[in-house]
Motif scaffolding. Structure first.
Motif, PDB file in Angstrom:
ATOM      1  N   VAL A  44       0.847  -1.195   0.000  1.00 27.79           N
ATOM      2  CA  VAL A  44       0.000   0.000   0.000  1.00 27.79           C
ATOM      3  C   VAL A  44       0.886   1.251   0.000  1.00 27.79           C
ATOM      4  N   HIS A  45       1.972   1.208   0.735  1.00 29.07           N
ATOM      5  CA  HIS A  45       2.942   2.304   0.725  1.00 29.07           C
ATOM      6  C   HIS A  45       3.411   2.591  -0.700  1.00 29.07           C
ATOM      7  N   GLN A  46       3.735   1.554  -1.455  1.00 27.24           N
ATOM      8  CA  GLN A  46       4.180   1.749  -2.838  1.00 27.24           C
ATOM      9  C   GLN A  46       3.070   2.364  -3.692  1.00 27.24           C
ATOM     10  N   VAL A  47       1.838   1.938  -3.470  1.00 30.76           N
ATOM     11  CA  VAL A  47       0.696   2.494  -4.203  1.00 30.76           C
ATOM     12  C   VAL A  47       0.571   3.993  -3.948  1.00 30.76           C
ATOM     13  N   LEU A  48       0.644   4.386  -2.682  1.00 32.60           N
ATOM     14  CA  LEU A  48       0.472   5.788  -2.330  1.00 32.60           C
ATOM     15  C   LEU A  48       1.638   6.636  -2.833  1.00 32.60           C
ATOM     16  N   GLN A  49       2.830   6.078  -2.803  1.00 28.90           N
ATOM     17  CA  GLN A  49       3.973   6.811  -3.349  1.00 28.90           C
ATOM     18  C   GLN A  49       3.770   7.123  -4.825  1.00 28.90           C
ATOM     19  N   ALA A  50       3.316   6.132  -5.584  1.00 26.53           N
ATOM     20  CA  ALA A  50       3.102   6.334  -7.011  1.00 26.53           C
ATOM     21  C   ALA A  50       1.957   7.301  -7.276  1.00 26.53           C
ATOM     22  N   ALA A  51       0.886   7.177  -6.513  1.00 26.48           N
ATOM     23  CA  ALA A  51      -0.327   7.953  -6.797  1.00 26.48           C
ATOM     24  C   ALA A  51      -0.184   9.423  -6.433  1.00 26.48           C
ATOM     25  N   PHE A  52       0.659   9.745  -5.443  1.00 29.38           N
ATOM     26  CA  PHE A  52       0.833  11.137  -5.047  1.00 29.38           C
ATOM     27  C   PHE A  52       2.135  11.743  -5.574  1.00 29.38           C
ATOM     28  N   GLY A  53       2.887  10.960  -6.315  1.00 28.55           N
ATOM     29  CA  GLY A  53       4.103  11.484  -6.909  1.00 28.55           C
ATOM     30  C   GLY A  53       5.271  11.615  -5.955  1.00 28.55           C
ATOM     31  N   TRP A  54       5.238  10.862  -4.844  1.00 26.42           N
ATOM     32  CA  TRP A  54       6.353  10.900  -3.903  1.00 26.42           C
ATOM     33  C   TRP A  54       7.525  10.073  -4.429  1.00 26.42           C
ATOM     34  N   ASP A  55       8.710  10.312  -3.854  1.00 27.58           N
ATOM     35  CA  ASP A  55       9.928   9.638  -4.308  1.00 27.58           C
ATOM     36  C   ASP A  55      10.441   8.587  -3.334  1.00 27.58           C
ATOM     37  N   ASP A  56       9.668   8.258  -2.301  1.00 25.81           N
ATOM     38  CA  ASP A  56      10.078   7.276  -1.291  1.00 25.81           C
ATOM     39  C   ASP A  56      11.439   7.651  -0.693  1.00 25.81           C
ATOM     40  N   PRO A 153       1.766  17.348  -3.508  1.00 21.65           N
ATOM     41  CA  PRO A 153       2.771  18.390  -3.275  1.00 21.65           C
ATOM     42  C   PRO A 153       4.178  17.879  -3.595  1.00 21.65           C
ATOM     43  N   LEU A 154       5.066  18.804  -3.855  1.00 19.40           N
ATOM     44  CA  LEU A 154       6.439  18.441  -4.184  1.00 19.40           C
ATOM     45  C   LEU A 154       7.203  17.994  -2.942  1.00 19.40           C
ATOM     46  N   GLU A 155       8.125  17.054  -3.149  1.00 16.30           N
ATOM     47  CA  GLU A 155       8.993  16.612  -2.064  1.00 16.30           C
ATOM     48  C   GLU A 155       9.742  17.809  -1.462  1.00 16.30           C
ATOM     49  N   ASP A 156       9.915  17.758  -0.151  1.00 14.70           N
ATOM     50  CA  ASP A 156      10.761  18.713   0.568  1.00 14.70           C
ATOM     51  C   ASP A 156      10.338  20.167   0.369  1.00 14.70           C
ATOM     52  N   SER A 157       9.025  20.377   0.200  1.00 10.21           N
ATOM     53  CA  SER A 157       8.545  21.746  -0.010  1.00 10.21           C
ATOM     54  C   SER A 157       8.143  22.434   1.286  1.00 10.21           C
ATOM     55  N   GLY A 158       8.304  21.749   2.417  1.00  9.54           N
ATOM     56  CA  GLY A 158       8.056  22.392   3.704  1.00  9.54           C
ATOM     57  C   GLY A 158       6.651  22.239   4.230  1.00  9.54           C
ATOM     58  N   GLY A 159       5.986  21.109   3.910  1.00  5.45           N
ATOM     59  CA  GLY A 159       4.604  20.945   4.336  1.00  5.45           C
ATOM     60  C   GLY A 159       3.700  21.899   3.580  1.00  5.45           C
ATOM     61  N   PHE A 160       2.441  21.963   3.978  1.00  6.43           N
ATOM     62  CA  PHE A 160       1.508  22.820   3.243  1.00  6.43           C
ATOM     63  C   PHE A 160       1.888  24.302   3.276  1.00  6.43           C
ATOM     64  N   PRO A 161       2.376  24.852   4.403  1.00  5.81           N
ATOM     65  CA  PRO A 161       2.765  26.268   4.364  1.00  5.81           C
ATOM     66  C   PRO A 161       3.832  26.556   3.314  1.00  5.81           C
ATOM     67  N   ALA A 186      11.738  23.308 -11.263  1.00  3.83           N
ATOM     68  CA  ALA A 186      12.265  22.664 -12.471  1.00  3.83           C
ATOM     69  C   ALA A 186      13.291  21.601 -12.103  1.00  3.83           C
ATOM     70  N   GLU A 187      14.104  21.874 -11.078  1.00  6.01           N
ATOM     71  CA  GLU A 187      15.097  20.893 -10.638  1.00  6.01           C
ATOM     72  C   GLU A 187      14.421  19.675 -10.018  1.00  6.01           C
ATOM     73  N   ILE A 188      13.419  19.906  -9.176  1.00  3.44           N
ATOM     74  CA  ILE A 188      12.732  18.808  -8.497  1.00  3.44           C
ATOM     75  C   ILE A 188      11.965  17.941  -9.488  1.00  3.44           C
ATOM     76  N   THR A 189      11.275  18.568 -10.429  1.00  3.75           N
ATOM     77  CA  THR A 189      10.441  17.824 -11.372  1.00  3.75           C
ATOM     78  C   THR A 189      11.217  17.325 -12.580  1.00  3.75           C
ATOM     79  N   GLY A 190      12.394  17.886 -12.814  1.00  4.93           N
ATOM     80  CA  GLY A 190      13.165  17.518 -13.997  1.00  4.93           C
ATOM     81  C   GLY A 190      12.557  18.030 -15.275  1.00  4.93           C
TER      82      GLY A 190
END
Length: 213
Positions: A44-56, A153-161, A186-190
């Motif tokens: 399930v962790h792998q599913v959620l990573q893929a669905a929300f665009g996280w990088d694990d 949301p993007l990785e390492d963006s500081g939470g919702f704020p 651009a760097e994060i998304t490539g």
């Protein structure tokens, strides 16, 4: 890649319709899945990573209750707080290996909704709600995204704020931080393509799920 188990001890399995929403997202960032109840939480962790665009790239955990809600005493005592983590990270008495617990079992412990937290710094808390259940059909995908809204949301963006601050800057080319945040995104998304927080590519997510599972 580990394969999904396809049945319980009696050979039965269920397909669960599960809605997952990022807690405190506004507008709501959510996904609705069809998931095999026999899936281990590690899957399930792998599913959620893929669905929300996280990088694990960060720690995660599953809990049967909101991990930030105050614990209520039972018979005058505070109950043990239980959480499911990757087996190699389990060290405390209340920690259980996520590989040994299925999605069905987690929902049985919870009360209709359970939680998944990713990145304990940014604290992306996901609420998983069981919408319906039916017998699983042989040959169907173990996980399929059927609906949703907005990209994660993007990785390492500081939470919702922090994420909202970045999105505000990207939406206004006259913003003093526009160039800095544009370069970072651009760097994060490539990609140098304009970043659209409302975009969700459901077919692409399902291709990613098929690859992971």
């Amino acid at each position: 890649m580990e394969k999904v188990a396809t049945g319980g001890a009696d050979g039965a399995d269920s397909t669960l319709v599960v809605r997952v929403e990022l807690v405190d997202s506004e507008p709501a960032i959510w996904r609705q899945f069809e998931l095999r109840g026999s899936m281990a939480l590690s899957q399930v962790h792998q599913v959620l990573q893929a669905a929300f665009g996280w990088d694990d790239a960060h720690l995660h955990r599953f809990t049967a209750d909101d991990p930030f809600a105050p614990l209520r005493p039972v018979a005058g005592e505070i109950p043990e707080f239980v959480q499911w983590l990757p087996g190699q990270e389990c060290e405390e008495p209340g920690e259980r290996p996520e590989e040994d617990c299925t999605l069905d079992q987690l929902f049985a412990v919870g009360s209709g909704a359970v939680f998944y937290e990713y990145d304990f710094g940014d604290s992306w808390l996901h609420r998983l709600e069981l919408m319906s259940r039916r017998p699983a059909n042989a040959g169907t995908a173990p996980a399929r995204l059927i609906d949703g809204a907005r990209r994660g949301p993007l990785e390492d963006s500081g939470g919702f704020p922090g994420y909202e601050e970045i999105m505000d800057a990207l939406a206004d080319p006259s913003h003093p931080d526009y160039a800095e945040h544009s370069a970072w995104v651009a760097e994060i998304t490539g990609s140098d393509e304009p970043f659209d927080p409302a975009f969700l590519d459901i077919p692409a997510v399902n291709l990613a799920l098929a690859d992971r599972l």
